[in-house]
Every structure is written in C-alpha cells, then in structure tokens.
Write a protein that holds these residues in place. Structure first.
Motif, PDB file in Angstrom:
ATOM      1  N   ALA A   1       0.794  -1.006  -0.079  1.00 13.82           N
ATOM      2  CA  ALA A   1      -0.208   0.232   0.052  1.00 13.82           C
ATOM      3  C   ALA A   1       0.889   1.288  -0.044  1.00 13.82           C
ATOM      4  CB  ALA A   1      -0.890  -0.049   1.088  1.00 13.82           C
ATOM      5  N   PHE A   2       1.878   1.301   1.115  1.00 16.15           N
ATOM      6  CA  PHE A   2       2.900   2.489   0.927  1.00 16.15           C
ATOM      7  C   PHE A   2       3.422   2.663  -0.437  1.00 16.15           C
ATOM      8  CE2 PHE A   2       2.651   3.124   5.684  1.00 16.15           C
ATOM      9  CZ  PHE A   2       2.615   4.303   5.719  1.00 16.15           C
ATOM     10  N   LEU A   3       3.861   1.579  -1.113  1.00 19.80           N
ATOM     11  CA  LEU A   3       4.634   1.474  -2.519  1.00 19.80           C
ATOM     12  C   LEU A   3       3.869   2.213  -3.345  1.00 19.80           C
ATOM     13  CD1 LEU A   3       7.039   0.882  -4.110  1.00 19.80           C
ATOM     14  CD2 LEU A   3       5.996  -1.422  -4.371  1.00 19.80           C
ATOM     15  N   LEU A   4       2.600   1.733  -3.400  1.00 22.53           N
ATOM     16  CA  LEU A   4       1.473   2.168  -4.545  1.00 22.53           C
ATOM     17  C   LEU A   4       1.174   3.852  -4.165  1.00 22.53           C
ATOM     18  CD1 LEU A   4       0.586   1.030  -7.090  1.00 22.53           C
ATOM     19  CD2 LEU A   4       1.775  -0.662  -5.367  1.00 22.53           C
ATOM     20  N   ALA A   5       0.992   4.055  -2.963  1.00 19.83           N
ATOM     21  CA  ALA A   5       0.522   5.235  -2.728  1.00 19.83           C
ATOM     22  C   ALA A   5       1.669   6.332  -3.239  1.00 19.83           C
ATOM     23  CB  ALA A   5       0.524   5.669  -1.092  1.00 19.83           C
ATOM     24  N   THR A   6       3.051   5.917  -2.886  1.00 21.32           N
ATOM     25  CA  THR A   6       4.058   6.552  -3.347  1.00 21.32           C
ATOM     26  C   THR A   6       4.296   6.642  -4.863  1.00 21.32           C
ATOM     27  OG1 THR A   6       5.519   5.856  -1.174  1.00 21.32           O
ATOM     28  CG2 THR A   6       6.844   6.555  -3.106  1.00 21.32           C
ATOM     29  N   VAL A   7       4.210   5.511  -5.587  1.00 22.58           N
ATOM     30  CA  VAL A   7       4.319   5.550  -6.965  1.00 22.58           C
ATOM     31  C   VAL A   7       3.299   6.528  -7.702  1.00 22.58           C
ATOM     32  CG1 VAL A   7       3.982   4.209  -9.144  1.00 22.58           C
ATOM     33  CG2 VAL A   7       5.307   3.292  -7.145  1.00 22.58           C
ATOM     34  N   VAL A   8       1.979   6.289  -7.136  1.00 20.62           N
ATOM     35  CA  VAL A   8       0.891   7.287  -7.797  1.00 20.62           C
ATOM     36  C   VAL A   8       0.802   8.582  -7.099  1.00 20.62           C
ATOM     37  CG1 VAL A   8      -1.649   7.385  -7.977  1.00 20.62           C
ATOM     38  CG2 VAL A   8      -0.469   5.193  -8.170  1.00 20.62           C
ATOM     39  N   GLY A   9       1.039   8.632  -5.774  1.00 19.38           N
ATOM     40  CA  GLY A   9       1.111  10.080  -5.289  1.00 19.38           C
ATOM     41  C   GLY A   9       2.135  10.952  -5.830  1.00 19.38           C
ATOM     42  N   SER A  10       3.435  10.315  -6.220  1.00 19.52           N
ATOM     43  CA  SER A  10       4.472  11.102  -6.647  1.00 19.52           C
ATOM     44  C   SER A  10       4.306  11.385  -7.816  1.00 19.52           C
ATOM     45  CB  SER A  10       5.788  10.321  -6.393  1.00 19.52           C
ATOM     46  OG  SER A  10       5.648   9.294  -7.175  1.00 19.52           O
ATOM     47  N   GLY A  11       3.620  10.296  -8.985  1.00 19.13           N
ATOM     48  CA  GLY A  11       3.353  10.940 -10.188  1.00 19.13           C
ATOM     49  C   GLY A  11       2.341  12.040 -10.246  1.00 19.13           C
ATOM     50  N   ILE A  12       1.348  11.924  -9.549  1.00 15.43           N
ATOM     51  CA  ILE A  12       0.169  12.726  -9.478  1.00 15.43           C
ATOM     52  C   ILE A  12       1.135  14.255  -9.045  1.00 15.43           C
ATOM     53  CG2 ILE A  12      -1.612  14.149  -8.499  1.00 15.43           C
ATOM     54  CD1 ILE A  12      -2.406  11.106  -7.755  1.00 15.43           C
ATOM     55  N   MET A  13       1.901  14.450  -8.257  1.00 14.09           N
ATOM     56  CA  MET A  13       2.644  15.513  -7.826  1.00 14.09           C
ATOM     57  C   MET A  13       3.531  16.023  -8.786  1.00 14.09           C
ATOM     58  SD  MET A  13       3.165  17.757  -5.306  1.00 14.09           S
ATOM     59  CE  MET A  13       2.493  17.237  -3.709  1.00 14.09           C
ATOM     60  N   ALA A  14       4.120  15.109  -9.520  1.00 11.72           N
ATOM     61  CA  ALA A  14       5.125  15.348 -10.448  1.00 11.72           C
ATOM     62  C   ALA A  14       4.305  16.120 -11.679  1.00 11.72           C
ATOM     63  CB  ALA A  14       5.961  14.053 -10.869  1.00 11.72           C
ATOM     64  N   GLN A  15       3.243  15.419 -12.084  1.00 13.35           N
ATOM     65  CA  GLN A  15       2.739  16.089 -13.300  1.00 13.35           C
ATOM     66  C   GLN A  15       2.145  17.374 -12.944  1.00 13.35           C
ATOM     67  OE1 GLN A  15      -0.902  13.376 -14.448  1.00 13.35           O
ATOM     68  NE2 GLN A  15      -0.008  13.709 -16.616  1.00 13.35           N
ATOM     69  N   LYS A  16       1.632  17.644 -11.462  1.00  7.66           N
ATOM     70  CA  LYS A  16       1.296  18.903 -11.233  1.00  7.66           C
ATOM     71  C   LYS A  16       2.363  20.016 -11.286  1.00  7.66           C
ATOM     72  CE  LYS A  16      -2.455  17.749  -7.916  1.00  7.66           C
ATOM     73  NZ  LYS A  16      -3.708  18.858  -8.240  1.00  7.66           N
ATOM     74  N   LEU A  17       3.596  19.671 -10.953  1.00 12.92           N
ATOM     75  CA  LEU A  17       4.791  20.464 -10.754  1.00 12.92           C
ATOM     76  C   LEU A  17       5.572  20.612 -11.935  1.00 12.92           C
ATOM     77  CD1 LEU A  17       5.629  19.883  -7.190  1.00 12.92           C
ATOM     78  CD2 LEU A  17       4.337  21.454  -7.987  1.00 12.92           C
ATOM     79  N   ALA A  18       5.549  19.760 -12.721  1.00 11.17           N
ATOM     80  CA  ALA A  18       6.537  19.755 -13.969  1.00 11.17           C
ATOM     81  C   ALA A  18       6.155  20.514 -15.245  1.00 11.17           C
ATOM     82  CB  ALA A  18       6.714  18.071 -14.353  1.00 11.17           C
ATOM     83  N   GLY A  19       5.003  20.989 -15.112  1.00 11.56           N
ATOM     84  CA  GLY A  19       4.608  22.144 -16.210  1.00 11.56           C
ATOM     85  C   GLY A  19       4.723  21.402 -17.569  1.00 11.56           C
ATOM     86  N   GLY A  20       4.475  20.339 -17.779  1.00  9.63           N
ATOM     87  CA  GLY A  20       4.328  19.326 -18.884  1.00  9.63           C
ATOM     88  C   GLY A  20       5.515  18.869 -19.544  1.00  9.63           C
TER      89      GLY A  20
END
Length: 220
Positions: free
Chosen positions: A16-35
């Motif tokens: 659960a922690f692994l997937l929360a990290t994979v998906v959560g960091s992906g969401i955060m990355a997409q928000k902050l990376a500006g495309g």
C-alpha cells in the motif's frame, strides 16, 4: 517467527505504501513539472526508489518484504517461502496495492474509483517488462547471496535505474500493474494492457531462477 497474519499485514501495508508513493509522486510530478515529461518521470523515480529502501528495511524482518507476487512465487520455487503462504501473500499484495492507489487519490482529492486510459502494450513494452523483472530478481538473488544487508539499497537503486532504461518504466510487479490500472494519472496503465505486462513479468522472473541457481550457488 512472525505469524502468518503479521506477515500478510506487512505485505499488505508495505505494498500500500509503495503504490501510494508511486501514484502520489506521479500526481505531484505532473502538477509541478509544467508539461515536462522527463522532469515528471524523474520526480516519480526518486521517491519510488527511496521508499523501496525504507519499506524493505522496515518489513524485511517481518515478511521478507516481497511486495510483489513475482518475487513471492520465485522464492516459493526456490523453497524459501512455503506454498501455503503464497496465496495469502499475493492477495495481501494486490489488495494493499489497490488501497495505496485509492489513498493517493484521496490525498490529492481525485475520484477514488477510476481506470487508466494510458495505453501500454506491444512487443517492446512486453520485452521491457520481462527484462525489468528478470533484472529485479537477479538483483535480489545476487546481492542476497553475499551481502544480504545491501538488498534494500540494491533494489531501490535497480528500480530507479530501470525506470529509465526500460521502455515500460519498469513496473516489474503484477500487484503494481493491477493497482496502477485503477489510476487514470501519470503512473497509470490501461486495463487492457495488464495481462500482457503480467505475463511478461512472470516470464522474466522464471528466467532469473536458473541464472540464480547457476551463478549464485547456495551453500545448502
């Protein structure tokens, strides 16, 4: 030795922690990376590699810290995990992965129930998953044979590197693949690509077993 309930809980919570990290960091990355896709992938890679080190250190003494049905099956085939534990571990891993995805959605105020539209299929992607999983099992067996205390670091570093050298970004895990199909975010995979990924992962894991027997002979 921890009870089966304790070991299953460790596999559930760790995955659960692994997937929360994979998906959560992906969401955060997409928000902050500006495309910027490369920057987003890098921001997804670093937390994933780091959390694996932490989780294996945390839960290794309890369950072995598999968090991956392919790893569990490989250890069972080597006689290092009992077959009676395999089904329990796999169910715990898949269930934990799905819960981790849902928690990531809740943290970012996204719909909990969703499916990915990201198409990931084809010969190159399947070969990448076979290579990624083969390399992961080779890393585990090879490092454990001589320096078992280094396994958490080796696995974290291997996955971090495999994010970049494989065409699929190295899922290398059937539980991760199933869970990521339930997230229409940066880390997702469309459900129709899941079977091909899992088949390739299991092939890669199976190929790593004879290598491990031949190169890293056990004293027993």
């Amino acid at each position: 030795m921890p009870s089966l309930a304790q070991r299953a809980f460790a596999e559930w919570l760790g995955t659960a922690f692994l997937l929360a990290t994979v998906v959560g960091s992906g969401i955060m990355a997409q928000k902050l990376a500006g495309g910027n896709g490369a920057l987003a992938l890098l921001c997804n890679t670093i937390p994933t590699g780091a959390i694996l080190v932490v989780l294996i250190q945390m839960f290794g003494p309890v369950s072995g810290a598999h968090f991956n049905p392919a790893v569990t099956l490989a250890f069972a085939l080597r006689g290092e995990t009992t077959w009676s534990d395999v089904a329990v571990y796999v169910v715990a891993q898949v269930a934990g992965g799905i819960v981790g995805v849902w928690i990531a959605h809740l943290m970012f105020e996204l719909p909990v129930w969703q499916f990915s539209a990201a198409a990931r299929s084809g010969a190159g992607q399947w070969l990448a998953e076979a290579v990624a999983t083969f390399g992961l099992l080779a890393t585990i067996f090879g490092v454990a044979a001589k320096t078992p205390n280094a396994v958490p670091y080796a696995v974290g570093l291997y996955i971090a590197s495999a994010y970049w050298f494989t065409a699929s970004t190295s899922f290398a895990n059937p539980a991760v693949t199933i869970a990521r199909s339930m997230s229409d975010t940066f880390a997702g995979i469309a459900p129709n690509g899941v079977a091909g990924f899992i088949a390739a992962q299991l092939i890669g894991a199976a190929l790593a077993l004879p290598l491990a027997r031949w190169v890293w002979k056990r004293s027993d």
